[in-house]
Write a protein that holds these residues in place. Structure first.
Motif, PDB file in Angstrom:
ATOM      1  N   PRO A   1       0.803  -1.231   0.000  1.00  0.00           N
ATOM      2  CA  PRO A   1       0.000   0.000   0.000  1.00  0.00           C
ATOM      3  C   PRO A   1       0.835   1.280   0.000  1.00  0.00           C
ATOM      4  CG  PRO A   1      -0.968  -1.609   1.484  1.00  0.00           C
ATOM      5  CD  PRO A   1       0.353  -2.185   1.034  1.00  0.00           C
ATOM      6  N   LYS A   2       2.010   1.273   0.622  1.00  0.00           N
ATOM      7  CA  LYS A   2       2.811   2.496   0.703  1.00  0.00           C
ATOM      8  C   LYS A   2       3.300   2.963  -0.661  1.00  0.00           C
ATOM      9  CE  LYS A   2       7.111  -0.003   1.737  1.00  0.00           C
ATOM     10  NZ  LYS A   2       8.075  -0.367   2.784  1.00  0.00           N
ATOM     11  N   TRP A   3       3.283   2.076  -1.669  1.00  0.00           N
ATOM     12  CA  TRP A   3       3.668   2.443  -3.030  1.00  0.00           C
ATOM     13  C   TRP A   3       2.466   2.309  -3.971  1.00  0.00           C
ATOM     14  CZ3 TRP A   3       7.917   5.051  -4.241  1.00  0.00           C
ATOM     15  CH2 TRP A   3       9.001   5.006  -3.358  1.00  0.00           C
ATOM     16  N   SER A   4       1.294   2.628  -3.456  1.00  0.00           N
ATOM     17  CA  SER A   4       0.050   2.642  -4.242  1.00  0.00           C
ATOM     18  C   SER A   4      -0.412   1.253  -4.657  1.00  0.00           C
ATOM     19  CB  SER A   4       0.201   3.539  -5.486  1.00  0.00           C
ATOM     20  OG  SER A   4       0.534   4.854  -5.112  1.00  0.00           O
ATOM     21  N   GLY A   5       0.025   0.246  -3.930  1.00  0.00           N
ATOM     22  CA  GLY A   5      -0.467  -1.101  -4.155  1.00  0.00           C
ATOM     23  C   GLY A   5      -1.623  -1.395  -3.216  1.00  0.00           C
ATOM     24  N   SER A   6      -1.833  -2.666  -2.911  1.00  0.00           N
ATOM     25  CA  SER A   6      -2.925  -3.056  -2.020  1.00  0.00           C
ATOM     26  C   SER A   6      -2.502  -4.250  -1.189  1.00  0.00           C
ATOM     27  CB  SER A   6      -4.174  -3.417  -2.819  1.00  0.00           C
ATOM     28  OG  SER A   6      -3.976  -4.620  -3.546  1.00  0.00           O
ATOM     29  N   LEU A   7      -3.130  -4.422  -0.043  1.00  0.00           N
ATOM     30  CA  LEU A   7      -2.846  -5.578   0.797  1.00  0.00           C
ATOM     31  C   LEU A   7      -3.163  -6.869   0.053  1.00  0.00           C
ATOM     32  CD1 LEU A   7      -4.276  -4.327   4.207  1.00  0.00           C
ATOM     33  CD2 LEU A   7      -1.858  -4.573   3.574  1.00  0.00           C
ATOM     34  N   GLU A   8      -4.254  -6.882  -0.691  1.00  0.00           N
ATOM     35  CA  GLU A   8      -4.654  -8.091  -1.398  1.00  0.00           C
ATOM     36  C   GLU A   8      -3.609  -8.494  -2.432  1.00  0.00           C
ATOM     37  OE1 GLU A   8      -7.944  -6.140   0.535  1.00  0.00           O
ATOM     38  OE2 GLU A   8      -6.521  -5.376  -0.981  1.00  0.00           O
ATOM     39  N   ALA A   9      -3.145  -7.538  -3.221  1.00  0.00           N
ATOM     40  CA  ALA A   9      -2.148  -7.839  -4.255  1.00  0.00           C
ATOM     41  C   ALA A   9      -0.833  -8.293  -3.633  1.00  0.00           C
ATOM     42  CB  ALA A   9      -1.928  -6.618  -5.140  1.00  0.00           C
ATOM     43  N   MET A  10      -0.422  -7.646  -2.558  1.00  0.00           N
ATOM     44  CA  MET A  10       0.829  -7.975  -1.892  1.00  0.00           C
ATOM     45  C   MET A  10       0.799  -9.396  -1.328  1.00  0.00           C
ATOM     46  SD  MET A  10       2.612  -5.946   1.291  1.00  0.00           S
ATOM     47  CE  MET A  10       1.226  -6.265   2.411  1.00  0.00           C
ATOM     48  N   HIS A  11      -0.243  -9.730  -0.593  1.00  0.00           N
ATOM     49  CA  HIS A  11      -0.331 -11.068   0.003  1.00  0.00           C
ATOM     50  C   HIS A  11      -0.486 -12.148  -1.065  1.00  0.00           C
ATOM     51  CE1 HIS A  11      -0.272 -10.069   4.243  1.00  0.00           C
ATOM     52  NE2 HIS A  11      -1.226  -9.165   4.081  1.00  0.00           N
ATOM     53  N   ALA A  12      -1.258 -11.853  -2.105  1.00  0.00           N
ATOM     54  CA  ALA A  12      -1.467 -12.849  -3.159  1.00  0.00           C
ATOM     55  C   ALA A  12      -0.159 -13.155  -3.882  1.00  0.00           C
ATOM     56  CB  ALA A  12      -2.513 -12.349  -4.157  1.00  0.00           C
ATOM     57  N   PHE A  13       0.612 -12.125  -4.188  1.00  0.00           N
ATOM     58  CA  PHE A  13       1.897 -12.341  -4.861  1.00  0.00           C
ATOM     59  C   PHE A  13       2.833 -13.163  -3.979  1.00  0.00           C
ATOM     60  CE2 PHE A  13       6.324 -10.927  -5.567  1.00  0.00           C
ATOM     61  CZ  PHE A  13       6.482 -11.354  -6.869  1.00  0.00           C
ATOM     62  N   ALA A  14       2.916 -12.823  -2.695  1.00  0.00           N
ATOM     63  CA  ALA A  14       3.806 -13.535  -1.781  1.00  0.00           C
ATOM     64  C   ALA A  14       3.464 -15.018  -1.717  1.00  0.00           C
ATOM     65  CB  ALA A  14       3.736 -12.912  -0.391  1.00  0.00           C
ATOM     66  N   ARG A  15       2.186 -15.315  -1.574  1.00  0.00           N
ATOM     67  CA  ARG A  15       1.792 -16.725  -1.467  1.00  0.00           C
ATOM     68  C   ARG A  15       2.017 -17.469  -2.784  1.00  0.00           C
ATOM     69  NH1 ARG A  15      -0.062 -20.154   1.833  1.00  0.00           N
ATOM     70  NH2 ARG A  15      -1.304 -21.951   1.161  1.00  0.00           N
ATOM     71  N   THR A  16       1.681 -16.851  -3.892  1.00  0.00           N
ATOM     72  CA  THR A  16       1.873 -17.491  -5.191  1.00  0.00           C
ATOM     73  C   THR A  16       3.333 -17.854  -5.415  1.00  0.00           C
ATOM     74  OG1 THR A  16      -0.012 -16.360  -6.187  1.00  0.00           O
ATOM     75  CG2 THR A  16       1.682 -17.167  -7.685  1.00  0.00           C
ATOM     76  N   GLU A  17       4.229 -16.924  -5.102  1.00  0.00           N
ATOM     77  CA  GLU A  17       5.655 -17.179  -5.349  1.00  0.00           C
ATOM     78  C   GLU A  17       6.228 -18.178  -4.345  1.00  0.00           C
ATOM     79  OE1 GLU A  17       6.921 -16.339  -8.084  1.00  0.00           O
ATOM     80  OE2 GLU A  17       5.185 -15.117  -8.632  1.00  0.00           O
ATOM     81  N   MET A  18       5.713 -18.193  -3.116  1.00  0.00           N
ATOM     82  CA  MET A  18       6.143 -19.206  -2.157  1.00  0.00           C
ATOM     83  C   MET A  18       5.811 -20.603  -2.666  1.00  0.00           C
ATOM     84  SD  MET A  18       4.859 -19.987   1.768  1.00  0.00           S
ATOM     85  CE  MET A  18       3.258 -20.619   1.238  1.00  0.00           C
TER      86      MET A  18
END
Length: 321
Positions: free
Chosen positions: A182-199
Motif C-alpha cells: 500500500p505504501k507504493w500505491s499497491g494493495s494488501l490483497e495484491a501484496m499477500h497474493a503475490f507472496a503466497r503465489t511465489e512461495m
C-alpha cells in the motif's frame, strides 16, 4: 536446516555483513583496486540471486564509481558494469531523498532524486537491450520504476521480463513486493497474493517463502497501529501462514544458506518473536548468532538494539532450560 536445540548466543549483535559473506570484502577490494577480472571472477562463482545481492552490496562502494564509469564507457555491452554503476546511482539517489516520508522530502530533494534515478534508468535500459536475461539489471529496474513512480503495470512488466529467465529470483520478488505494498500505491490483497503465489511456486527449501512473512510485517507495521497491529501478529491464520512458510524454507531439510540468508532468517526470527512463538524464534536466533540485517528491525527502531532485545527474550522463553 536450523533445528538444533538452541544455546544462548554470546557475541554482541553486528550489522557487518562481511562476517556472513566474506566475498563482500574481496569484491569491494577488487572494485577499489580497479581489478575488473577479479570482480568478474568473484561474481561468476555465485548463483543468479546471490550475484544480484552482491552487485547491490558492491554498489555501496562509492569510491568505485569513476572506475565503473570507465568500464561502461569502454564496453557498453558489459551488463555487469552497468548494473554496478546503476546500483551506485540508486544508492546516491536514495541518499538525496532520505528515508523520510514523502511529505518531509523537499521539492529540491525530489528533483535531484529523480534526476539521478533517470541516469540509472538510461544505463539499465541499454544493459537490458544488450542482455535481456541478466536478472541484476531487471532487479535494479524494479527499483528505478518504483522511485520514478512508473506505476504497478510497468513494475509488473519488468518483473515478468525477468521471470521469463529466472522465475524464482528472490531479490526481484522482494522489490516487486515493495511495489505491491500500500505504501507504493499497491494493495494488501495484491501484496499477500503475490507472496503466497511465489512461495508455492518455488522449490521446497528455497528462501522465497520469506515473502509471506515480509508481507505480514508490511501489513502490520506500516498499515496498522496500536492494538490492531498487535492483534495482527496474534491472528491464528497469520500464525498458520508463517509456520507454513518456515516449514517450506528455513526449517526445511533442503534449505541452504546463500548470500541473503541473514536477512531471511532475521525476518523469520523477528516474526516469530512478535507472534510470541519463542521456540522457533530461539532456534533461528541461535543460527544467526550475532548477525543483524537492517530490516525488518528498522521499522521499529535501531536494528542492533532491537535484535539484542528480541534475541534475549526469545532465548529466555524458548531456549535451553
Amino acid at each position: 536446516m536450523i533445528f538444533a536445540m538452541p544455546a544462548a548466543p554470546t557475541l554482541a549483535p553486528t550489522m557487518d555483513l562481511a562476517a556472513a559473506y566474506p566475498e563482500i570484502v574481496s569484491l569491494r577490494a577488487a572494485l577499489l583496486a580497479g581489478d575488473w577480472a577479479a570482480v568478474q571472477a568473484i561474481l561468476a562463482e555465485h548463483d543468479p540471486a546471490a550475484r544480484t545481492r552482491l552487485i547491490r552490496l558492491g554498489a555501496e562502494t562509492s569510491a568505485a564509481a569513476p572506475f565503473l564509469r570507465e568500464r561502461v564507457k569502454a564496453d557498453p555491452s558489459d551488463t555487469l558494469a552497468a548494473a554496478l554503476l546503476a546500483g551506485r546511482l540508486i544508492e546516491d539517489a536514495w541518499e538525496v531523498r532520505t528515508g523520510a516520508r514523502a511529505e518531509h522530502v523537499s521539492r529540491e530533494q525530489f528533483a535531484r532524486f529523480h534526476e539521478i534515478l533517470r541516469d540509472a534508468e538510461r544505463l539499465l535500459i541499454d544493459a537490458a537491450a544488450y542482455d535481456p536475461s541478466d536478472p541484476a539489471v531487471w532487479t535494479q529496474r524494479l527499483i528505478t520504476a518504483r522511485g520514478l513512480q512508473l506505476g504497478q503495470s510497468e513494475a509488473r512488466r519488468r518483473y515478468d521480463r525477468l521471470a521469463e529467465h529466472h522465475p524464482h529470483h528472490l531479490p526481484a520478488q522482494s522489490q516487486l513486493l515493495q511495489q505491491l505494498a500500500p505504501k507504493w500505491s499497491g494493495s494488501l490483497e495484491a501484496m499477500h497474493a503475490f507472496a503466497r503465489t511465489e512461495m508455492l511456486a518455488a522449490p521446497e527449501g528455497a528462501p522465497n517463502a520469506v515473502l509471506v512473512v515480509d508481507a505480514h510485517i508490511e501489513h502490520a507495521l506500516l498499515t496498522l497501529k496500536g492494538d490492531d497491529r498487535a492483534r495482527h501478529f496474534q491472528r491464528a491464520d497469520v500464525k498458520e501462514q508463517v509456520h507454513e512458510a518456515a516449514s517450506r524454507s528455513v526449517l526445511h531439510p533442503a534449505y541452504q544458506r546463500t548470500v541473503g540468508w541473514v536477512s531471511v532468517e532475521n525476518t523469520f526470527a523477528f516474526m516469530f518473536t512478535m507472534m510470541d512463538d519463542y521456540v522457533p524464534a530461539a532456534r533461528l536466533f541461535t543460527g544467526l548468532g550475532h548477525l543483524v540485517s537492517e530490516l525488518p528491525w528498522a521499522y521499529l527502531g535501531d536494528p542492533v538494539k532491537l535484535f539484542g532485545e528480541f534475541r534475549d527474550r526469545a532465548m529466555k522463553k524458548g531456549g535451553t532450560r
